[in-house]
Design a protein around this motif. Structure first.
Motif, PDB file in Angstrom:
ATOM      1  N   ARG A   1       0.837  -1.198   0.000  1.00 23.87           N
ATOM      2  CA  ARG A   1       0.000   0.000   0.000  1.00 23.87           C
ATOM      3  C   ARG A   1       0.872   1.247   0.000  1.00 23.87           C
ATOM      4  NH1 ARG A   1      -4.784  -0.137   4.271  1.00 23.87           N
ATOM      5  NH2 ARG A   1      -5.726   1.093   2.592  1.00 23.87           N
ATOM      6  N   SER A   2       0.348   2.314  -0.553  1.00 19.71           N
ATOM      7  CA  SER A   2       1.059   3.594  -0.551  1.00 19.71           C
ATOM      8  C   SER A   2       1.019   4.203   0.849  1.00 19.71           C
ATOM      9  CB  SER A   2       0.395   4.548  -1.547  1.00 19.71           C
ATOM     10  OG  SER A   2       0.988   5.823  -1.495  1.00 19.71           O
ATOM     11  N   PRO A   3       2.159   4.684   1.370  1.00 18.98           N
ATOM     12  CA  PRO A   3       2.232   5.171   2.754  1.00 18.98           C
ATOM     13  C   PRO A   3       1.732   6.609   2.914  1.00 18.98           C
ATOM     14  CG  PRO A   3       4.387   5.314   1.776  1.00 18.98           C
ATOM     15  CD  PRO A   3       3.483   4.703   0.722  1.00 18.98           C
ATOM     16  N   ILE A   4       0.549   6.907   2.404  1.00 15.69           N
ATOM     17  CA  ILE A   4      -0.008   8.254   2.502  1.00 15.69           C
ATOM     18  C   ILE A   4      -0.944   8.337   3.705  1.00 15.69           C
ATOM     19  CG2 ILE A   4       0.236   8.714   0.043  1.00 15.69           C
ATOM     20  CD1 ILE A   4      -2.700   8.020  -0.328  1.00 15.69           C
ATOM     21  N   ARG A   5      -1.232   9.558   4.138  1.00 18.08           N
ATOM     22  CA  ARG A   5      -2.069   9.760   5.327  1.00 18.08           C
ATOM     23  C   ARG A   5      -3.433   9.089   5.184  1.00 18.08           C
ATOM     24  NH1 ARG A   5      -0.281  13.641   8.946  1.00 18.08           N
ATOM     25  NH2 ARG A   5       1.406  14.983   8.203  1.00 18.08           N
ATOM     26  N   GLU A   6      -3.976   9.142   3.979  1.00 17.97           N
ATOM     27  CA  GLU A   6      -5.303   8.574   3.755  1.00 17.97           C
ATOM     28  C   GLU A   6      -5.364   7.092   4.090  1.00 17.97           C
ATOM     29  OE1 GLU A   6      -8.284   7.870  -0.079  1.00 17.97           O
ATOM     30  OE2 GLU A   6      -6.699   9.397  -0.178  1.00 17.97           O
ATOM     31  N   PHE A   7      -4.241   6.392   3.920  1.00 16.37           N
ATOM     32  CA  PHE A   7      -4.208   4.946   4.160  1.00 16.37           C
ATOM     33  C   PHE A   7      -3.603   4.575   5.512  1.00 16.37           C
ATOM     34  CE2 PHE A   7      -3.703   4.392  -0.727  1.00 16.37           C
ATOM     35  CZ  PHE A   7      -5.043   4.676  -0.890  1.00 16.37           C
ATOM     36  N   ALA A   8      -3.298   5.540   6.359  1.00 15.28           N
ATOM     37  CA  ALA A   8      -2.633   5.263   7.638  1.00 15.28           C
ATOM     38  C   ALA A   8      -3.455   4.296   8.482  1.00 15.28           C
ATOM     39  CB  ALA A   8      -2.408   6.557   8.404  1.00 15.28           C
TER      40      ALA A   8
END
Length: 491
Positions: free
Chosen positions: A299-306
């Motif tokens: 998964r991409s480590p962006i805030r949305e996916f935290a």
């Protein structure tokens, strides 16, 4: 036409002026036949600053000279081309196969490197070598320059999955020749933010694994870095291309040597042989692997996916959702172009900036003592390509593999990947430098770098700064304990 010949050591410079057409080529042909009669001549420069016209006959004599010099393991360099002559070569589809430089000094610098390569190959059997339980090593001297590892962003931003558009750095391919990290490609943030994944740049190429659920890598080999296609990354470790040493490794272990054991061997040899070894190695390599095992970020480590539990993506409660780790080999008998960094935890790492270490590496003192080192290596995977018995120029060989071999994949290597043979460029890292210079769209504050500023700003995670400071102090205590243990062993 006007022709002048000058010798510079083992290199000949042929300066010409006027029209290199059918008539002018005939005059040049006479001069070149006399020069090339000396079979020891392998490097030549054509200074064409005064040439205003080039015909197909002129192109033929350039190609013929180039082939003769290449057959002698040498090279032809061309400099000073006017725009018309360059356009002629472009039209003929020749510019990619020729060594063209703006100035004579740049052409001579290139030819000096070619002469060095020829001499190193001729002296191959007299190079320093070492045998070990895992295999044999042969050492080719590199550059004596100071080697820094440039750290852009912070690994903490990745592990806490708090990357947003303000954390993205962008720059051209030519500025990131050897690097690893997390990144992607795209024109606007919407193209890459949600699919950021593991990335590698090596030999002017970029390979990355988008976290789009398809588990298929992308590979881009730009023929001309115009600056219109940019690498996007929130975290990147960049090695200097001027390696301090080149090492040919041949494994003597059945089935090959694990990456883990190969690095242990490199650390041991560095401690014995190199005064400039402080504990961190930067390594780029052409590797032949018998078994490749990978670790994949999903998964991409962006805030949305935290993670909702506010813990790191590597925490056991989150790890399975974020990472896939091969248990069985993903590939067998493949060629890899790799770039990576190794940290020897038995060294006195207090010589490095501790916040830089924490920004660059995941350091867990609770388990670090068990393995004694930290490794982070990414690889572009190709169908197996034949590796020459003797190699001294890594950059040239990397470019040859990336342009000719069939690309298969890009992965973060697990430490139990098995290597049968490798040619490595090794940098003995003297400093960890927090870096955002050269990244487009980024201004450097007067007092501290943006990377450091971002490293401290954690308003959305109020407990993280305290945890980080505690980890840094714990790591420092771990280093002190390791050093005390080494001192006790030495008594």
């Amino acid at each position: 036409m006007d022709i002048k010949v000058r010798r510079h050591g083992d290199t000949v410079v042929v300066s010409m002026g006027g029209r290199v057409d059918a008539y002018g080529s005939g005059e040049l042909d006479t001069t070149l036949k006399e020069l090339l009669a000396d079979e020891n001549l392998a490097c030549m420069a054509f200074d064409m600053a005064e040439v205003r016209y080039l015909s197909s006959a002129g192109i033929r004599f350039i190609v013929r000279t180039m082939k003769i010099l290449r057959s002698r393991n040498g090279a032809l360099a061309i400099c000073g081309l006017c725009q018309y002559c360059r356009n002629v070569l472009d039209t003929a589809g020749m510019t990619r196969s020729l060594n063209i430089f703006p100035t004579r000094s740049e052409a001579m610098e290139f030819l000096q490197s070619v002469q060095w390569e020829r001499q190193a190959l001729e002296n191959w059997d007299r190079m320093e070598s070492a045998d070990s339980p895992i295999g044999s090593f042969r050492f080719v001297p590199g550059e004596n320059s100071h080697s820094d590892l440039k750290v852009t962003g912070s690994l903490a931003e990745i592990f806490h999955s708090r990357v947003d558009e303000g954390h993205i750095f962008s720059r051209g391919f030519s500025q990131t020749e050897y690097s690893i990290g997390v990144g992607g490609l795209g024109d606007v943030a919407a193209d890459y933010m949600k699919v950021l994944g593991s990335m590698l740049t090596i030999g002017g190429t970029m390979a990355w694994l988008p976290t789009d659920g398809h588990d298929l890598a992308d590979f881009l080999v730009p023929r001309n870095d115009t600056g219109s296609v940019l690498i996007r990354t929130p975290f990147n470790l960049t090695l200097p291309g001027n390696f301090n040493e080149y090492i040919m490794f041949d494994s003597s272990e059945e089935g090959g040597t694990t990456l883990d054991r190969l690095y242990r061997g490199l650390f041991l040899l560095a401690r014995r042989r190199r005064r400039d070894f402080k504990g961190v190695l930067g390594v780029a390599a052409w590797m032949q692997t018998s078994e490749l095992l990978a670790g994949t970020m999903m998964r991409s480590p962006i805030r949305e996916f935290a993670p909702e539990n506010k813990r790191t993506i590597t925490d056991p409660s989150n790890s399975e959702e974020w990472f896939k780790r091969d248990v069985l080999p993903r590939y067998r008998d493949v060629t890899c172009l790799t770039c990576g960094v190794g940290v020897d935890l038995s060294s006195d790492l207090s010589v490095y900036d501790q916040s830089g270490l924490y920004a660059a590496f995941y350091i867990d003192p609770a388990t670090a003592g068990e393995r004694g080192h930290i490794l982070n290596n990414h690889a572009a995977v190709f169908e197996q390509a034949r590796m020459p018995e003797k190699m001294v120029c890594l950059d040239k060989m990397v470019r040859e593999v990336s342009s000719k071999a069939e690309f298969k994949d890009m992965r973060k290597l697990r430490d139990n990947t098995r290597v049968t043979r490798a040619f490595l460029g090794v940098s003995y890292i003297q400093r960890l430098v927090r870096d955002s210079s050269g990244w487009l769209g980024t201004e450097m504050p007067a007092s501290r770098t943006i990377a450091e500023k971002r490293y401290r700003e954690e308003a959305d995670f109020p407990l993280v700064p305290e945890k980080r400071e505690a980890e840094i102090h714990k790591f420092q205590r771990f280093l002190e304990a390791q050093q005390a243990k080494l001192s006790a062993q030495g008594k």
